[in-house]
Motif scaffolding. Sequence first.
Motif, PDB file in Angstrom:
ATOM      1  N   UNK A 174      65.282  53.003 -68.187  1.00  0.00           N
ATOM      2  CA  UNK A 174      66.697  52.706 -68.393  1.00  0.00           C
ATOM      3  C   UNK A 174      66.771  51.476 -69.285  1.00  0.00           C
ATOM      4  N   UNK A 175      67.478  51.599 -70.397  1.00  0.00           N
ATOM      5  CA  UNK A 175      67.656  50.493 -71.337  1.00  0.00           C
ATOM      6  C   UNK A 175      69.105  50.038 -71.240  1.00  0.00           C
ATOM      7  N   UNK A 176      69.305  48.837 -70.720  1.00  0.00           N
ATOM      8  CA  UNK A 176      70.651  48.313 -70.470  1.00  0.00           C
ATOM      9  C   UNK A 176      71.143  47.537 -71.679  1.00  0.00           C
ATOM     10  N   UNK A 177      71.733  48.269 -72.621  1.00  0.00           N
ATOM     11  CA  UNK A 177      72.257  47.651 -73.839  1.00  0.00           C
ATOM     12  C   UNK A 177      73.713  47.240 -73.669  1.00  0.00           C
ATOM     13  N   UNK A 190      62.753  49.325 -66.449  1.00  0.00           N
ATOM     14  CA  UNK A 190      64.037  48.881 -66.961  1.00  0.00           C
ATOM     15  C   UNK A 190      63.786  47.907 -68.109  1.00  0.00           C
ATOM     16  N   UNK A 191      64.624  48.003 -69.122  1.00  0.00           N
ATOM     17  CA  UNK A 191      64.609  47.026 -70.211  1.00  0.00           C
ATOM     18  C   UNK A 191      66.022  46.474 -70.341  1.00  0.00           C
ATOM     19  N   UNK A 192      66.135  45.160 -70.286  1.00  0.00           N
ATOM     20  CA  UNK A 192      67.428  44.488 -70.324  1.00  0.00           C
ATOM     21  C   UNK A 192      67.585  43.702 -71.619  1.00  0.00           C
ATOM     22  N   UNK A 193      68.837  43.369 -71.924  1.00  0.00           N
ATOM     23  CA  UNK A 193      69.138  42.548 -73.090  1.00  0.00           C
ATOM     24  C   UNK A 193      69.640  41.186 -72.643  1.00  0.00           C
ATOM     25  N   UNK A 218      72.055  35.303 -66.158  1.00  0.00           N
ATOM     26  CA  UNK A 218      72.114  36.139 -64.967  1.00  0.00           C
ATOM     27  C   UNK A 218      71.383  37.453 -65.153  1.00  0.00           C
ATOM     28  N   UNK A 219      71.499  38.038 -66.346  1.00  0.00           N
ATOM     29  CA  UNK A 219      70.768  39.285 -66.628  1.00  0.00           C
ATOM     30  C   UNK A 219      69.265  39.049 -66.554  1.00  0.00           C
ATOM     31  N   UNK A 220      68.798  37.939 -67.077  1.00  0.00           N
ATOM     32  CA  UNK A 220      67.365  37.645 -67.028  1.00  0.00           C
ATOM     33  C   UNK A 220      66.895  37.413 -65.592  1.00  0.00           C
ATOM     34  N   UNK A 221      67.737  36.786 -64.772  1.00  0.00           N
ATOM     35  CA  UNK A 221      67.392  36.613 -63.362  1.00  0.00           C
ATOM     36  C   UNK A 221      67.366  37.956 -62.641  1.00  0.00           C
ATOM     37  N   UNK A 222      68.335  38.817 -62.953  1.00  0.00           N
ATOM     38  CA  UNK A 222      68.326  40.181 -62.399  1.00  0.00           C
ATOM     39  C   UNK A 222      67.034  40.888 -62.768  1.00  0.00           C
ATOM     40  N   UNK A 245      61.570  44.318 -67.788  1.00  0.00           N
ATOM     41  CA  UNK A 245      61.390  43.306 -68.825  1.00  0.00           C
ATOM     42  C   UNK A 245      62.694  43.152 -69.599  1.00  0.00           C
ATOM     43  N   UNK A 246      62.736  42.167 -70.475  1.00  0.00           N
ATOM     44  CA  UNK A 246      63.936  41.931 -71.271  1.00  0.00           C
ATOM     45  C   UNK A 246      63.568  41.483 -72.667  1.00  0.00           C
ATOM     46  N   UNK A 247      64.451  41.769 -73.599  1.00  0.00           N
ATOM     47  CA  UNK A 247      64.368  41.182 -74.934  1.00  0.00           C
ATOM     48  C   UNK A 247      65.480  40.148 -75.047  1.00  0.00           C
ATOM     49  N   UNK A 248      65.197  39.081 -75.794  1.00  0.00           N
ATOM     50  CA  UNK A 248      66.177  38.006 -75.991  1.00  0.00           C
ATOM     51  C   UNK A 248      66.282  37.737 -77.487  1.00  0.00           C
ATOM     52  N   UNK A 249      67.135  38.489 -78.174  1.00  0.00           N
ATOM     53  CA  UNK A 249      67.217  38.338 -79.627  1.00  0.00           C
ATOM     54  C   UNK A 249      68.190  37.246 -80.052  1.00  0.00           C
TER      55      UNK A 249
END
Length: 244
Positions: free
Chosen positions: A97-100, A147-150, A173-177, A193-197
């Motif tokens: 799941x990619x949470x864009x 899961x991949x978060x933004x 908050x998204x990064x903490x989630x 994991x997450x990307x932080x652009x």
Amino acid sequence: MTTLDFSGKLIVITGVGRAGQVGEAIALGFAQRGASLALLDLNPEQVAERAAALTGQGFPHISTHAANLSDPASAQSAAAEVLWAHRAQHADRVDAVVCVAGGFGMTGPLDEADPDAWAKQFTINLQTAFATTRAFLPAVRDAKGSFVYFGSVAATPGGNPAGMAAYAAAKSGVLTLMRAVALEEKPHGVRANAVAPTAIRTASNVADMGDKTDYVERDSVADVVAFLASPLARNVSGQVISLA
């Protein structure tokens, strides 16, 4: 990363509505790598247009689902629709799941920030990520998926949240989630994991900031997201990948 193969995998991507945005590029990247796709967005007409563009390029296994992902009940209904639409090929499993879904907004200095604008940033960024995670978690567990978060570079150490404190706080908050999912779901074989652009070269960003800004290209973001969702990253979880 173009050799990543997602044949036989189901990828859910949220926030795939407007043309020229990063969700569109991520969906194309996964489709080119053989994935089946479930595309979610608040706007049913726009997400249908994005899917039609992909099927027109010869990618057949795509479903679209309209949902208000800030509402847990709507997210839960969308998850049920996704599983039903893809049950024949994928049973009740979702591989990633990619949470864009989300959005950016300047709220200005704290002493001038509009409380409604502040709350909106948490609703569209953090609440959507939480409701999506909660809705799809059982299916991701079944697939031992990810899961991949933004996030945002403004929410990382050394980032500059001035003038955008609500957005940066919501992305924090998204990064903490993400970290909570990585730790809590490790026994179930689920990664997060997450990307932080920094600023991504999207249609809306170029319209707002011009074409001379030092952007992160959409294809580059799509490549990193695909890597994080792939078996090549099977030992990577709880990480934030900065993109600049």
